[in-house]
Design a protein around this motif. Structure first.
Motif, short mmCIF file in Angstrom:
data_model
loop_
_atom_site.label_atom_id
_atom_site.label_comp_id
_atom_site.label_asym_id
_atom_site.label_seq_id
_atom_site.Cartn_x
_atom_site.Cartn_y
_atom_site.Cartn_z
N SER A 12 0.83 -1.20 0.00
CA SER A 12 0.00 0.00 0.00
C SER A 12 0.87 1.25 0.00
CB SER A 12 -0.94 0.01 1.21
OG SER A 12 -0.19 0.03 2.42
N GLY A 13 0.30 2.34 -0.51
CA GLY A 13 0.95 3.64 -0.53
C GLY A 13 -0.08 4.73 -0.59
N ASN A 14 0.34 5.97 -0.40
CA ASN A 14 -0.63 7.06 -0.38
C ASN A 14 -0.28 8.22 -1.29
OD1 ASN A 14 1.47 8.24 1.01
ND2 ASN A 14 0.44 8.20 3.01
N ASP A 15 0.70 8.05 -2.18
CA ASP A 15 1.08 9.16 -3.05
C ASP A 15 1.07 8.70 -4.50
OD1 ASP A 15 1.93 11.56 -4.04
OD2 ASP A 15 3.92 11.50 -3.13
N ARG A 16 2.22 8.34 -5.06
CA ARG A 16 2.29 7.90 -6.45
C ARG A 16 3.37 6.83 -6.62
NH1 ARG A 16 3.30 12.64 -10.25
NH2 ARG A 16 1.71 13.60 -8.96
N PHE A 17 3.36 6.19 -7.79
CA PHE A 17 4.32 5.15 -8.13
C PHE A 17 4.25 3.99 -7.13
CE2 PHE A 17 6.88 9.08 -9.46
CZ PHE A 17 6.17 9.20 -10.64
N ILE A 18 3.07 3.37 -7.07
CA ILE A 18 2.84 2.23 -6.18
C ILE A 18 2.74 0.98 -7.04
CG2 ILE A 18 1.31 1.27 -4.42
CD1 ILE A 18 0.22 4.24 -4.15
N GLY A 19 3.66 0.04 -6.86
CA GLY A 19 3.68 -1.16 -7.69
C GLY A 19 3.95 -2.42 -6.90
N GLY A 20 3.47 -3.55 -7.43
CA GLY A 20 3.68 -4.82 -6.75
C GLY A 20 5.13 -5.27 -6.74
N VAL A 21 5.88 -4.93 -7.80
CA VAL A 21 7.31 -5.27 -7.88
C VAL A 21 8.18 -4.02 -7.78
CG1 VAL A 21 9.10 -6.30 -9.35
CG2 VAL A 21 6.83 -7.33 -9.26
N ILE A 22 7.87 -3.00 -8.57
CA ILE A 22 8.66 -1.77 -8.62
C ILE A 22 7.71 -0.58 -8.70
CG2 ILE A 22 10.34 -0.44 -9.96
CD1 ILE A 22 11.45 -3.08 -11.01
N GLY A 23 8.03 0.48 -7.99
CA GLY A 23 7.20 1.68 -8.06
C GLY A 23 7.39 2.44 -9.36
N PHE A 24 8.65 2.76 -9.71
CA PHE A 24 8.97 3.51 -10.93
C PHE A 24 10.05 2.75 -11.67
CE2 PHE A 24 10.99 6.66 -13.59
CZ PHE A 24 9.96 7.49 -13.99
N PHE A 25 9.74 2.30 -12.88
CA PHE A 25 10.66 1.45 -13.65
C PHE A 25 11.06 2.17 -14.92
CE2 PHE A 25 11.27 -2.11 -16.74
CZ PHE A 25 12.40 -2.64 -16.15
N GLU A 26 12.40 2.28 -15.17
CA GLU A 26 12.83 3.02 -16.35
C GLU A 26 14.00 2.34 -17.07
OE1 GLU A 26 13.91 6.85 -14.72
OE2 GLU A 26 16.01 6.28 -14.61
N SER A 47 -0.69 6.57 -10.44
CA SER A 47 0.21 5.53 -10.95
C SER A 47 0.33 4.36 -9.98
CB SER A 47 1.59 6.11 -11.27
OG SER A 47 1.50 7.09 -12.28
N THR A 48 -0.74 3.59 -9.90
CA THR A 48 -0.78 2.38 -9.09
C THR A 48 -0.95 1.18 -10.02
OG1 THR A 48 -1.85 3.59 -7.27
CG2 THR A 48 -1.95 1.20 -7.20
N GLY A 49 -0.03 0.20 -9.93
CA GLY A 49 -0.10 -0.94 -10.82
C GLY A 49 0.24 -2.24 -10.14
N GLY A 50 -0.28 -3.34 -10.69
CA GLY A 50 -0.03 -4.65 -10.12
C GLY A 50 1.43 -5.05 -10.18
N ILE A 51 2.12 -4.69 -11.25
CA ILE A 51 3.55 -4.98 -11.39
C ILE A 51 4.39 -3.74 -11.11
CG2 ILE A 51 5.36 -5.67 -13.01
CD1 ILE A 51 3.70 -8.00 -12.12
N VAL A 52 4.13 -2.64 -11.83
CA VAL A 52 4.85 -1.39 -11.58
C VAL A 52 3.86 -0.23 -11.51
CG1 VAL A 52 6.91 -2.23 -12.78
CG2 VAL A 52 5.28 -0.82 -14.01
N GLY A 77 -3.69 -3.19 -14.05
CA GLY A 77 -3.27 -4.50 -13.57
C GLY A 77 -1.78 -4.73 -13.75
N ILE A 78 -1.21 -4.29 -14.86
CA ILE A 78 0.23 -4.39 -15.10
C ILE A 78 0.93 -3.12 -14.65
CG2 ILE A 78 2.03 -4.70 -16.83
CD1 ILE A 78 0.43 -7.23 -16.39
N ALA A 79 0.49 -1.98 -15.15
CA ALA A 79 1.11 -0.69 -14.80
C ALA A 79 0.05 0.39 -14.71
CB ALA A 79 2.17 -0.29 -15.83
N GLY A 80 0.22 1.28 -13.76
CA GLY A 80 -0.69 2.41 -13.67
C GLY A 80 -0.56 3.34 -14.87
N ARG A 81 0.69 3.60 -15.26
CA ARG A 81 0.96 4.45 -16.42
C ARG A 81 2.16 3.90 -17.16
NH1 ARG A 81 3.73 9.90 -17.24
NH2 ARG A 81 2.62 10.91 -18.97
#
Length: 284
Positions: A12-26, A47-52, A77-81
């Motif tokens: 869980s998170g309360n801002d942005r970039f919340i992911g099941g594996v990685i929050g922000f992936f580049e 930007s909430t996603g199941g994977i990133v 489900g995969i990525a929020g954005r």
């Protein structure tokens, strides 16, 4: 490269970039990972996603099921954005776009998956964003059987698409208020060689394939039941601009009648849709 990671639990998170594996992936490759459990943001998170939470790289070979993802805007489900990586050059101000970024390919989300949020909510990607023509965000050879709920720009594959969606399909359920689609909620990019069998329910701008369209759709079809109050259709809810090429929908299973004023779009009955000798091509 990130690969072969399995996560099971509550994140869980309360801002942005919340992911099941990685929050922000580049600028990398994320391959063959899985997540089960709950990924949760808040009503004001992004930007909430199941994977990133946000994808600026390439995600491939992901199959998700038995997962719940909930957040505010840009939920998937995969990525929020998903968006191509761009370097703005710092003091030099030289803008550089990176290839092989902002890509989701060969991914699927199963029927025991629930995705919910406010705006830009999708079974795979909440917001699949464009950049410049050579570097659009892309969803390719992917599928979603998810149950997706949101307020606006909600789709079983992508919520809001200003990039490209190729050779992908849905067979899930989506519900919301406005800009609700069986494949994409709001399309202002390109959809090509796609189809939707999903059931679609909404209020305004509700379509079997796309809820609201302002760009191009090619070689695509839909056949799921579609229910709405205004601006509703078996294929498109609200067509504002763009082009439609060689596309069609089932007027019987969608419960939406044939319309004659969309060039490149045709309504067929079920027998015509499945008849082998029909000139209509079913994409598989």
């Amino acid at each position: 490269m990130v690969s072969d990671i399995c996560v099971d639990g509550v994140i869980s998170g309360n801002d942005r970039f919340i992911g099941g594996v990685i929050g922000f992936f580049e600028k990398g490759l994320l391959d063959n990972c899985s997540v089960t459990g709950n990924i949760t943001g808040t009503s004001s998170s992004y930007s909430t996603g199941g994977i990133v939470g946000e994808n600026r790289g390439t995600i491939q070979n992901i199959s998700l099921d038995n997962i719940e993802v909930a957040g505010g805007n840009d939920v998937g489900g995969i990525a929020g954005r998903s968006y191509p990586f761009v370097d703005y050059g710092g003091s030099s101000r030289t803008i550089t776009w990176f290839s092989d970024t902002g890509i989701v390919i060969d991914c699927s989300v199963g029927k025991n998956t629930s995705i919910s949020g406010n705006m830009a909510v999708g079974g795979l990607i909440g917001d699949n964003s464009g950049g410049i023509p050579e570097y659009y965000g892309q969803v390719t050879r992917s599928s979603s059987y998810a149950v997706v709920q949101g307020n606006s720009r909600v789709g079983v594959v992508v919520g809001a698409n200003s990039g490209k969606v190729f050779e992908s399909y849905s067979n899930g359920y989506v519900t919301g208020d406005s800009e609700i689609g069986g494949l994409v909620g709001y399309n202002y990019g390109l959809i090509e060689d796609c189809y939707s069998l999903s059931e679609v329910n909404g209020n305004s701008k509700v379509g079997g394939l796309v809820g609201r369209n302002t760009d191009d759709i090619k070689n695509s079809y839909s056949s799921g039941k579609t229910t709405g109050t205004s601006y509703k259709g078996g294929f498109l809810g609200d067509f504002q601009s763009g082009t439609i090429v060689n596309s069609y929908w089932d007027v019987e299973t969608s419960t939406q009648p044939e319309l004659s004023y969309y060039t490149g779009l045709t309504g067929y009955n079920t027998a015509q849709m499945i008849k082998e000798t029909n000139s209509v091509e079913i994409y598989t």
